[in-house]
Design a protein around this motif. Structure first.
Motif, mmCIF file in Angstrom:
data_model
loop_
_atom_site.group_PDB
_atom_site.id
_atom_site.type_symbol
_atom_site.label_atom_id
_atom_site.label_comp_id
_atom_site.label_asym_id
_atom_site.label_seq_id
_atom_site.Cartn_x
_atom_site.Cartn_y
_atom_site.Cartn_z
ATOM 1 N N ARG A 38 -9.711 -1.066 -8.632
ATOM 2 C CA ARG A 38 -9.222 0.309 -8.629
ATOM 3 C C ARG A 38 -8.595 0.605 -7.269
ATOM 4 O O ARG A 38 -9.081 0.131 -6.239
ATOM 5 C CB ARG A 38 -10.370 1.299 -8.864
ATOM 6 C CG ARG A 38 -11.140 1.097 -10.141
ATOM 7 C CD ARG A 38 -10.413 1.740 -11.328
ATOM 8 N NE ARG A 38 -11.184 1.621 -12.530
ATOM 9 C CZ ARG A 38 -11.050 0.651 -13.428
ATOM 10 N NH1 ARG A 38 -10.163 -0.295 -13.243
ATOM 11 N NH2 ARG A 38 -11.782 0.625 -14.507
ATOM 12 N N TRP A 39 -7.554 1.396 -7.280
ATOM 13 C CA TRP A 39 -6.869 1.768 -6.051
ATOM 14 C C TRP A 39 -7.837 2.409 -5.064
ATOM 15 O O TRP A 39 -7.805 2.127 -3.875
ATOM 16 C CB TRP A 39 -5.709 2.692 -6.387
ATOM 17 C CG TRP A 39 -4.984 3.242 -5.202
ATOM 18 C CD1 TRP A 39 -4.748 4.548 -4.940
ATOM 19 C CD2 TRP A 39 -4.373 2.510 -4.135
ATOM 20 N NE1 TRP A 39 -4.048 4.674 -3.761
ATOM 21 C CE2 TRP A 39 -3.803 3.432 -3.252
ATOM 22 C CE3 TRP A 39 -4.272 1.162 -3.834
ATOM 23 C CZ2 TRP A 39 -3.141 3.059 -2.097
ATOM 24 C CZ3 TRP A 39 -3.608 0.789 -2.678
ATOM 25 C CH2 TRP A 39 -3.052 1.743 -1.828
ATOM 26 N N GLY A 99 0.825 -1.215 0.000
ATOM 27 C CA GLY A 99 0.000 0.000 0.000
ATOM 28 C C GLY A 99 0.853 1.257 0.000
ATOM 29 O O GLY A 99 0.587 2.214 -0.730
ATOM 30 N N GLN A 100 1.918 1.264 0.806
ATOM 31 C CA GLN A 100 2.824 2.419 0.830
ATOM 32 C C GLN A 100 3.522 2.586 -0.512
ATOM 33 O O GLN A 100 3.679 3.706 -1.006
ATOM 34 C CB GLN A 100 3.849 2.267 1.945
ATOM 35 C CG GLN A 100 3.269 2.474 3.312
ATOM 36 C CD GLN A 100 4.319 2.379 4.398
ATOM 37 O OE1 GLN A 100 5.302 1.653 4.286
ATOM 38 N NE2 GLN A 100 4.105 3.124 5.469
ATOM 39 N N GLU A 101 3.942 1.481 -1.093
ATOM 40 C CA GLU A 101 4.607 1.524 -2.393
ATOM 41 C C GLU A 101 3.664 2.089 -3.466
ATOM 42 O O GLU A 101 4.058 2.942 -4.266
ATOM 43 C CB GLU A 101 5.050 0.112 -2.771
ATOM 44 C CG GLU A 101 5.854 0.032 -4.045
ATOM 45 C CD GLU A 101 6.256 -1.399 -4.373
ATOM 46 O OE1 GLU A 101 6.361 -1.689 -5.576
ATOM 47 O OE2 GLU A 101 6.449 -2.220 -3.445
ATOM 48 N N ILE A 102 2.435 1.638 -3.467
ATOM 49 C CA ILE A 102 1.456 2.121 -4.447
ATOM 50 C C ILE A 102 1.156 3.594 -4.228
ATOM 51 O O ILE A 102 1.016 4.359 -5.184
ATOM 52 C CB ILE A 102 0.166 1.264 -4.395
ATOM 53 C CG1 ILE A 102 0.452 -0.134 -4.944
ATOM 54 C CG2 ILE A 102 -0.963 1.922 -5.185
ATOM 55 C CD1 ILE A 102 -0.673 -1.136 -4.754
ATOM 56 N N ASN A 103 1.095 4.011 -2.982
ATOM 57 C CA ASN A 103 0.843 5.429 -2.684
ATOM 58 C C ASN A 103 1.917 6.344 -3.254
ATOM 59 O O ASN A 103 1.660 7.511 -3.537
ATOM 60 C CB ASN A 103 0.738 5.646 -1.172
ATOM 61 C CG ASN A 103 -0.683 5.665 -0.696
ATOM 62 O OD1 ASN A 103 -1.593 6.067 -1.406
ATOM 63 N ND2 ASN A 103 -0.881 5.212 0.525
ATOM 64 N N LEU A 118 -1.866 -3.838 -8.203
ATOM 65 C CA LEU A 118 -3.250 -3.853 -7.742
ATOM 66 C C LEU A 118 -3.725 -5.283 -7.485
ATOM 67 O O LEU A 118 -4.384 -5.555 -6.486
ATOM 68 C CB LEU A 118 -4.172 -3.182 -8.762
ATOM 69 C CG LEU A 118 -4.045 -1.670 -8.892
ATOM 70 C CD1 LEU A 118 -4.970 -1.164 -10.005
ATOM 71 C CD2 LEU A 118 -4.356 -0.973 -7.586
ATOM 72 N N MET A 119 -3.373 -6.188 -8.383
ATOM 73 C CA MET A 119 -3.775 -7.581 -8.214
ATOM 74 C C MET A 119 -3.113 -8.197 -6.974
ATOM 75 O O MET A 119 -3.752 -8.952 -6.239
ATOM 76 C CB MET A 119 -3.426 -8.405 -9.459
ATOM 77 C CG MET A 119 -4.351 -8.151 -10.632
ATOM 78 S SD MET A 119 -6.070 -8.569 -10.273
ATOM 79 C CE MET A 119 -5.958 -10.342 -10.050
ATOM 80 N N ALA A 120 -1.856 -7.872 -6.761
ATOM 81 C CA ALA A 120 -1.160 -8.398 -5.574
ATOM 82 C C ALA A 120 -1.818 -7.872 -4.304
ATOM 83 O O ALA A 120 -2.112 -8.649 -3.383
ATOM 84 C CB ALA A 120 0.316 -8.018 -5.613
ATOM 85 N N LEU A 121 -2.085 -6.579 -4.250
ATOM 86 C CA LEU A 121 -2.714 -6.006 -3.070
ATOM 87 C C LEU A 121 -4.110 -6.586 -2.871
ATOM 88 O O LEU A 121 -4.480 -6.953 -1.749
ATOM 89 C CB LEU A 121 -2.786 -4.484 -3.172
ATOM 90 C CG LEU A 121 -3.384 -3.782 -1.955
ATOM 91 C CD1 LEU A 121 -2.560 -4.063 -0.698
ATOM 92 C CD2 LEU A 121 -3.484 -2.287 -2.195
ATOM 93 N N ALA A 122 -4.864 -6.706 -3.948
ATOM 94 C CA ALA A 122 -6.215 -7.279 -3.855
ATOM 95 C C ALA A 122 -6.153 -8.712 -3.316
ATOM 96 O O ALA A 122 -6.962 -9.101 -2.472
ATOM 97 C CB ALA A 122 -6.897 -7.242 -5.223
ATOM 98 N N PRO A 171 0.483 0.055 -11.845
ATOM 99 C CA PRO A 171 0.566 -1.212 -12.581
ATOM 100 C C PRO A 171 -0.460 -2.231 -12.083
ATOM 101 O O PRO A 171 -0.644 -2.414 -10.873
ATOM 102 C CB PRO A 171 1.993 -1.696 -12.305
ATOM 103 C CG PRO A 171 2.751 -0.470 -11.923
ATOM 104 C CD PRO A 171 1.756 0.419 -11.227
ATOM 105 N N GLU A 172 -1.087 -2.884 -13.024
ATOM 106 C CA GLU A 172 -2.113 -3.878 -12.714
ATOM 107 C C GLU A 172 -1.576 -4.968 -11.789
ATOM 108 O O GLU A 172 -2.286 -5.449 -10.915
ATOM 109 C CB GLU A 172 -2.614 -4.505 -14.019
ATOM 110 C CG GLU A 172 -3.732 -5.486 -13.840
ATOM 111 C CD GLU A 172 -4.217 -6.021 -15.166
ATOM 112 O OE1 GLU A 172 -4.133 -7.262 -15.330
ATOM 113 O OE2 GLU A 172 -4.650 -5.239 -16.025
ATOM 114 N N GLU A 173 -0.316 -5.338 -11.956
ATOM 115 C CA GLU A 173 0.264 -6.389 -11.119
ATOM 116 C C GLU A 173 0.256 -6.007 -9.646
ATOM 117 O O GLU A 173 0.045 -6.842 -8.770
ATOM 118 C CB GLU A 173 1.711 -6.703 -11.534
ATOM 119 C CG GLU A 173 1.884 -7.144 -12.972
ATOM 120 C CD GLU A 173 1.876 -5.981 -13.974
ATOM 121 O OE1 GLU A 173 2.346 -4.875 -13.645
ATOM 122 O OE2 GLU A 173 1.371 -6.190 -15.083
#
Length: 143
Positions: free
Chosen positions: A110-111, A13-17, A28-32, A24-26
């Protein structure tokens, strides 16, 4: 094991922020996937406690919601509430996301549907763990 998943959710989550632009879709999929596993683990803990202490499991078509509801209520003469009303509401958000994850296409992730779930994940886990750990030992999983 939940601590590992919680740590991965928090880090990712911090990395995506920090990403500006398209995520990247990858990622989002990993976090999901991690969020899905987190909630499924919580549900498994609640189910094992309810089955062991109350002696039954909800079997309705909406047993996931019923499990959360039952867990947030005391069973007179048997046990106190396993989770608070506030935790019930918080976990309902995770349950709703788990449903989306299981029934949606990748393009629907979606994020903005996940960011609030990872934001306080460590606090959610610690509050959950503190509440049930003080009253229950987790029964072994029967296969």
């Amino acid at each position: 094991m939940p601590e590992i998943i919680v740590g991965k959710i928090h880090s990712l989550g911090q990395e995506i922020n920090r990403i500006s632009g398209k995520i990247p879709e990858e990622k989002l999929m990993a976090l999901a996937g991690y969020l899905h596993h987190f909630y499924t683990g919580i549900e498994d803990i609640l189910a094992r406690i309810i089955k062991t202490v109350d002696g039954y499991m909800p079997r309705s078509g909406d047993w996931h919601s019923e499990l959360l509801y039952i867990s947030s209520r005391k069973t007179p003469g048997v046990r106190p509430a396993i989770i608070s009303a506030e935790m019930h509401e918080i976990l309902t958000d995770y349950k709703a996301f788990r449903h989306l994850y299981r029934h949606a296409y990748t393009k629907e992730l979606r994020w903005k549907k996940m960011d609030h779930l990872d934001l306080n994940i460590q606090d959610v886990w610690m509050a959950f763990k503190k509440k049930y750990h003080g009253s229950y030992s987790i029964p072994a999983k029967n296969n």
